[in-house]
Motif scaffolding. Structure first.
Motif: not given
Length: 430
Positions: A330-333, A352-354, A373-375
């Motif tokens: 959940k750090d987007s990596t 992005k994955r948070l 990519d959530e964003g």
């Protein structure tokens, strides 16, 4: 380097031990010592009906003694004696990719464009999906507590314009809480599910009228993830408990790791997965750690703390050759780890994955890495070797998809919706 050598030696010794246990079980069964064979199989987590010549153990002992007497075994590794025995690493469908090699920018491969089609809907969020090992089926699990089973050839028929095709072939309703994870038995028509009701349930999808499970494991915690051993004799479960639970499918007995490092306050396990041979398994935890366990002794052989900084690890899967683990956090990596050394060798950035407990996966050839990519509400793909982003496609979901799962045998995958509760099937554009 010393730690790397120690881990490689431990994994090799574990592989030899598994082969030896299999030979012992086959030898005992051949001599009608069925109860003893069953006891040994249960104690060592060895399949009772393992396909090994019942005379192989005697042959190896005889050859070993003869060679020892004439001194021809001096300096020879014991693994040489077991090269063709049970438990050896099978050849992957495609050649192993050297992920540790350096690749210059611009040498990335291009993933063909894919298109998607909505297949079905759950009554709530679609939380997970899983393909069978032969790629013939996939199943989805929802927050509505239902499980839907699809037949891939019928999906293709429907996509090609066959209006009579009905790809949804089964629906199961037997959990009291949302479904967390699914897996298929490698050798039989059994689908297993785990859920927030602390239950693991087994469904036989060869029976057209069966809606309920024929076997149930009642755990003590919310069961977040499940993974079948390749033999199908054992089932790994990751729960809200920090320690992975290993079940004997036949006896219902639960095993716990023989050693376990200290975990953080949020040590719940988000995902568990076996390697291709079952010689090792991995856990992805909320405390930010990735842990590797020997498949026989259940001993923790490596712990990678803070794998994604202070963020939880949401997924971890092996490469087919068992040399690397791909993780998402959940750090987007998304990161690729070398098992022997515990070092990160690749990092895939730009998605992005948070919020969601989404995963990162390989495609069927392991040439590409795929995630969400959530964003931007997109499906994102990287070249697995260069770590360059090579494709991004609108998810076509109304809201960010929670899950992506790829077929192990061909270039198709599915995504699972949150807001729109839909299941979409992706294939290469014509």
């Amino acid at each position: 380097m010393e730690n790397s050598g120690s881990l490689e030696q431990a994994l090799q010794e574990g592989n030899i031990l598994r082969q030896l246990n299999a030979l012992i079980v086959a030898h005992l069964r051949h001599h009608n010592l069925s109860q003893v064979a069953s006891d040994v199989a249960s104690a060592t987590m060895t399949p009772l009906n393992v396909e090994v010549s019942p005379t192989r153990l005697l042959e190896l002992v005889a050859k070993g003694l003869a060679a020892e007497n004439n001194g021809s075994l001096r300096g020879v590794s014991s693994s040489v004696l077991f090269l063709t025995s049970y438990g050896s690493v099978t050849n992957p469908r495609t050649a192993s990719i050297d992920f540790s090699a350096t690749h210059v920018k611009g040498s990335s491969k291009t993933l063909p464009k894919h298109e998607s089609k909505q297949l079905s809907e759950h009554k709530s969020v679609v939380r997970c999906a899983r393909f069978s090992s032969d790629g013939m089926f996939f199943a989805t699990g929802g927050a509505d507590t239902s499980i839907k089973l699809f037949e891939v050839p019928k999906v293709k028929q429907m996509l090609s314009g066959d209006t009579q095709a009905r790809p949804l072939i089964r629906s199961f309703y037997d959990h009291a809480e949302p479904i967390n994870d699914l897996d298929f038995h490698a050798r039989s028509t059994i689908l297993v599910s785990s859920a927030k009701d602390n239950c693991i349930k087994f469904f036989d999808f060869s029976k057209t009228t069966a809606k309920r499970a024929f076997k149930v494991f009642q755990d003590t915690h919310n069961v977040r993830s499940v993974s079948f051993h390749p033999s199908g004799e054992f089932l790994l479960a990751g729960t809200d408990h920090a320690v992975p639970h290993l079940y004997d499918v036949n006896t219902y007995q639960c095993f716990l790791p023989s050693t376990f490092p200290d975990s953080g306050v949020n040590g719940a396990i988000n995902q568990v997965r076996y390697s291709s041979t079952g010689s090792v398994y991995v856990t992805a935890s909320k405390d930010g750690s990735i842990r590797l366990f020997d498949g026989v002794s259940a001993k923790c052989v490596r712990s990678i703390s803070s794998a994604h900084g202070k963020s939880e690890v949401t997924s971890a899967v092996f490469t087919r050759d068992q040399r690397f683990v791909l993780s998402s956090g959940k750090d987007s990596t998304v990161k690729l780890w070398e098992i022997a050394s515990g070092r990160m060798v690749k990092e895939y950035l730009g998605a992005k994955r948070l919020k969601l407990r989404s995963q990162a996966i390989f495609n069927d050839t392991e040439e590409f890495v795929i995630s969400i990519d959530e964003g931007n509400n997109e499906v994102v793909t990287w070249d697995a070797r260069t770590a360059e982003k090579v494709a991004k496609w609108p998810s076509n979901h109304n809201g960010v998809p929670r899950w992506v799962e790829h077929s192990p045998v061909e270039s198709v995958f599915v995504t699972c919706g949150t807001t729109d509760r839909s299941v979409r099937f992706w294939k290469e554009s014509v």
